[in-house]
Design a protein around this motif. Structure first.
Motif, PDB file in Angstrom:
ATOM      1  N   ALA A 140       0.832  -1.206   0.000  1.00 16.67           N
ATOM      2  CA  ALA A 140       0.000   0.000   0.000  1.00 16.67           C
ATOM      3  C   ALA A 140       0.866   1.257   0.000  1.00 16.67           C
ATOM      4  O   ALA A 140       0.603   2.217  -0.737  1.00 16.67           O
ATOM      5  CB  ALA A 140      -0.928  -0.007   1.215  1.00 16.67           C
ATOM      6  N   ARG A 141       1.899   1.260   0.807  1.00 14.29           N
ATOM      7  CA  ARG A 141       2.801   2.415   0.841  1.00 14.29           C
ATOM      8  C   ARG A 141       3.518   2.586  -0.478  1.00 14.29           C
ATOM      9  O   ARG A 141       3.680   3.701  -0.987  1.00 14.29           O
ATOM     10  CB  ARG A 141       3.820   2.225   1.983  1.00 14.29           C
ATOM     11  CG  ARG A 141       4.833   3.345   2.104  1.00 14.29           C
ATOM     12  CD  ARG A 141       4.161   4.681   2.330  1.00 14.29           C
ATOM     13  NE  ARG A 141       5.146   5.736   2.444  1.00 14.29           N
ATOM     14  CZ  ARG A 141       4.847   7.033   2.451  1.00 14.29           C
ATOM     15  NH1 ARG A 141       3.576   7.426   2.335  1.00 14.29           N
ATOM     16  NH2 ARG A 141       5.795   7.940   2.571  1.00 14.29           N
ATOM     17  N   LYS A 142       3.944   1.477  -1.068  1.00 15.92           N
ATOM     18  CA  LYS A 142       4.628   1.538  -2.362  1.00 15.92           C
ATOM     19  C   LYS A 142       3.702   2.094  -3.435  1.00 15.92           C
ATOM     20  O   LYS A 142       4.100   2.940  -4.249  1.00 15.92           O
ATOM     21  CB  LYS A 142       5.105   0.144  -2.734  1.00 15.92           C
ATOM     22  CG  LYS A 142       5.835   0.082  -4.064  1.00 15.92           C
ATOM     23  CD  LYS A 142       6.258  -1.339  -4.377  1.00 15.92           C
ATOM     24  CE  LYS A 142       6.939  -1.425  -5.740  1.00 15.92           C
ATOM     25  NZ  LYS A 142       7.322  -2.826  -6.071  1.00 15.92           N
ATOM     26  N   GLY A 143       2.421   1.621  -3.455  1.00 16.47           N
ATOM     27  CA  GLY A 143       1.472   2.136  -4.431  1.00 16.47           C
ATOM     28  C   GLY A 143       1.220   3.619  -4.256  1.00 16.47           C
ATOM     29  O   GLY A 143       1.094   4.357  -5.240  1.00 16.47           O
ATOM     30  N   HIS A 144       1.137   4.063  -3.014  1.00 15.90           N
ATOM     31  CA  HIS A 144       0.921   5.492  -2.745  1.00 15.90           C
ATOM     32  C   HIS A 144       2.091   6.324  -3.274  1.00 15.90           C
ATOM     33  O   HIS A 144       1.890   7.370  -3.917  1.00 15.90           O
ATOM     34  CB  HIS A 144       0.749   5.706  -1.249  1.00 15.90           C
ATOM     35  CG  HIS A 144       0.546   7.127  -0.858  1.00 15.90           C
ATOM     36  ND1 HIS A 144      -0.613   7.827  -1.129  1.00 15.90           N
ATOM     37  CD2 HIS A 144       1.376   8.009  -0.216  1.00 15.90           C
ATOM     38  CE1 HIS A 144      -0.504   9.063  -0.684  1.00 15.90           C
ATOM     39  NE2 HIS A 144       0.685   9.202  -0.125  1.00 15.90           N
ATOM     40  N   LEU A 146       4.230   5.473  -5.673  1.00 18.19           N
ATOM     41  CA  LEU A 146       4.236   5.438  -7.139  1.00 18.19           C
ATOM     42  C   LEU A 146       3.183   6.371  -7.715  1.00 18.19           C
ATOM     43  O   LEU A 146       3.421   7.045  -8.731  1.00 18.19           O
ATOM     44  CB  LEU A 146       3.995   4.009  -7.613  1.00 18.19           C
ATOM     45  CG  LEU A 146       5.141   3.015  -7.367  1.00 18.19           C
ATOM     46  CD1 LEU A 146       4.725   1.616  -7.779  1.00 18.19           C
ATOM     47  CD2 LEU A 146       6.395   3.434  -8.117  1.00 18.19           C
ATOM     48  N   LYS A 147       2.013   6.437  -7.074  1.00 17.74           N
ATOM     49  CA  LYS A 147       0.969   7.343  -7.539  1.00 17.74           C
ATOM     50  C   LYS A 147       1.425   8.790  -7.446  1.00 17.74           C
ATOM     51  O   LYS A 147       1.188   9.601  -8.363  1.00 17.74           O
ATOM     52  CB  LYS A 147      -0.291   7.120  -6.713  1.00 17.74           C
ATOM     53  CG  LYS A 147      -1.482   7.942  -7.196  1.00 17.74           C
ATOM     54  CD  LYS A 147      -2.722   7.618  -6.368  1.00 17.74           C
ATOM     55  CE  LYS A 147      -3.910   8.463  -6.825  1.00 17.74           C
ATOM     56  NZ  LYS A 147      -5.130   8.164  -6.015  1.00 17.74           N
ATOM     57  N   GLU A 148       2.081   9.145  -6.335  1.00 15.37           N
ATOM     58  CA  GLU A 148       2.589  10.506  -6.193  1.00 15.37           C
ATOM     59  C   GLU A 148       3.626  10.819  -7.268  1.00 15.37           C
ATOM     60  O   GLU A 148       3.630  11.917  -7.834  1.00 15.37           O
ATOM     61  CB  GLU A 148       3.197  10.684  -4.800  1.00 15.37           C
ATOM     62  CG  GLU A 148       2.167  10.745  -3.683  1.00 15.37           C
ATOM     63  CD  GLU A 148       2.807  11.000  -2.338  1.00 15.37           C
ATOM     64  OE1 GLU A 148       4.060  10.914  -2.255  1.00 15.37           O
ATOM     65  OE2 GLU A 148       2.078  11.283  -1.362  1.00 15.37           O
ATOM     66  N   GLN A 149       4.506   9.857  -7.547  1.00 15.29           N
ATOM     67  CA  GLN A 149       5.522  10.078  -8.572  1.00 15.29           C
ATOM     68  C   GLN A 149       4.888  10.266  -9.946  1.00 15.29           C
ATOM     69  O   GLN A 149       5.326  11.120 -10.734  1.00 15.29           O
ATOM     70  CB  GLN A 149       6.502   8.911  -8.590  1.00 15.29           C
ATOM     71  CG  GLN A 149       7.386   8.833  -7.352  1.00 15.29           C
ATOM     72  CD  GLN A 149       8.341   7.661  -7.393  1.00 15.29           C
ATOM     73  OE1 GLN A 149       8.331   6.877  -8.347  1.00 15.29           O
ATOM     74  NE2 GLN A 149       9.172   7.537  -6.372  1.00 15.29           N
ATOM     75  N   ILE A 150       3.846   9.479 -10.243  1.00 15.28           N
ATOM     76  CA  ILE A 150       3.170   9.609 -11.539  1.00 15.28           C
ATOM     77  C   ILE A 150       2.509  10.983 -11.667  1.00 15.28           C
ATOM     78  O   ILE A 150       2.589  11.645 -12.721  1.00 15.28           O
ATOM     79  CB  ILE A 150       2.133   8.485 -11.704  1.00 15.28           C
ATOM     80  CG1 ILE A 150       2.849   7.142 -11.858  1.00 15.28           C
ATOM     81  CG2 ILE A 150       1.237   8.743 -12.907  1.00 15.28           C
ATOM     82  CD1 ILE A 150       1.922   5.947 -11.848  1.00 15.28           C
ATOM     83  N   GLU A 151       1.855  11.439 -10.592  1.00 11.37           N
ATOM     84  CA  GLU A 151       1.227  12.764 -10.610  1.00 11.37           C
ATOM     85  C   GLU A 151       2.273  13.859 -10.815  1.00 11.37           C
ATOM     86  O   GLU A 151       2.045  14.824 -11.558  1.00 11.37           O
ATOM     87  CB  GLU A 151       0.453  13.000  -9.310  1.00 11.37           C
ATOM     88  CG  GLU A 151      -0.752  12.091  -9.129  1.00 11.37           C
ATOM     89  CD  GLU A 151      -1.814  12.325 -10.190  1.00 11.37           C
ATOM     90  OE1 GLU A 151      -1.909  13.480 -10.670  1.00 11.37           O
ATOM     91  OE2 GLU A 151      -2.532  11.381 -10.530  1.00 11.37           O
TER      92      GLU A 151
END
Length: 212
Positions: A140-144, A146-151
């Protein structure tokens, strides 16, 4: 000649003992006076010789110093039970902390796959459940992240596109102005060429005689 270190034990010779007592007593009282003056401390010293003579020094009234000391001793004795209870409480807390640290170390070794030989099936099941929960939290932390990096990358992309559009607009406007200036220059040059090709003869006389 360097004086050797004096062994701390009773001096057997009476004369030497009396001489040493006088010297050390004077030095002690002198240091007491210096301490009271230099450090603004309340100092009191009472010395009883072997023969029962009393030597004393006090930076203030000796009787008041003795009363103050007696009062302090009584307060310490009255507070002693409370201090003992507080000390005992600290010892219990320290022992509990030691046990908690030992349990955490055992749990950490189990999570690392160490010391599993003595674990029961239930204990192994609990370790497995802890690892699964930890893995879910990590994912979950990793997905969060990665989402921030994509944004952030998308925002950077939009910024670059806007900057590119601004640069293209500025570059296109400059070329159009240059083409316009070149066109005007060509037009003026053509007009000058046509003007130079027109016949510019000069005739002096009457109009009717021009054709003769």
């Amino acid at each position: 000649m360097v004086r050797g270190k004096i062994q701390m034990k009773r001096i057997e010779n009476a004369t030497s003992r009396q001489v040493t007592f006088s010297k050390r007593r004077s030095g002690l009282l002198k240091k007491a006076r210096e301490l009271s003056v230099l450090c603004d401390a309340e100092v009191s010293v009472i010395i009883f010789s072997q023969k029962g003579r009393v030597y004393e020094y006090s930076s203030s009234d000796m009787q008041k110093a003795i009363e103050r000391y007696s009062k302090y001793i009584k307060e310490v004795q009255n507070d002693k039970p409370e201090m003992e209870r507080y000390t005992q409480q600290l010892r219990l807390e320290a022992a509990n902390m030691v046990r908690k640290i030992e349990l955490l170390e055992v749990s950490q070794r189990k999570l690392l796959g160490q010391g599993l030989g003595l674990c029961s099936v239930d204990e192994l099941h609990e370790v497995e459940s802890q690892l699964e929960r930890s893995l879910r939290n990590i994912r979950a932390r990793k997905g969060h992240l990665l989402k921030e990096q994509i944004e952030q990358l998308k925002a950077k992309e939009r910024f670059l596109q806007e900057e590119n559009a601004k640069l293209s607009e500025k570059s296109g406007g400059g070329q159009w102005q240059l083409l316009t200036q070149q066109k005007e220059a060509v037009t003026c040059s053509g007009q000058r060429s046509q003007s130079s090709e027109v016949e510019t003869g000069l005739f002096i006389g009457l109009p009717e005689n021009r054709g003769v």
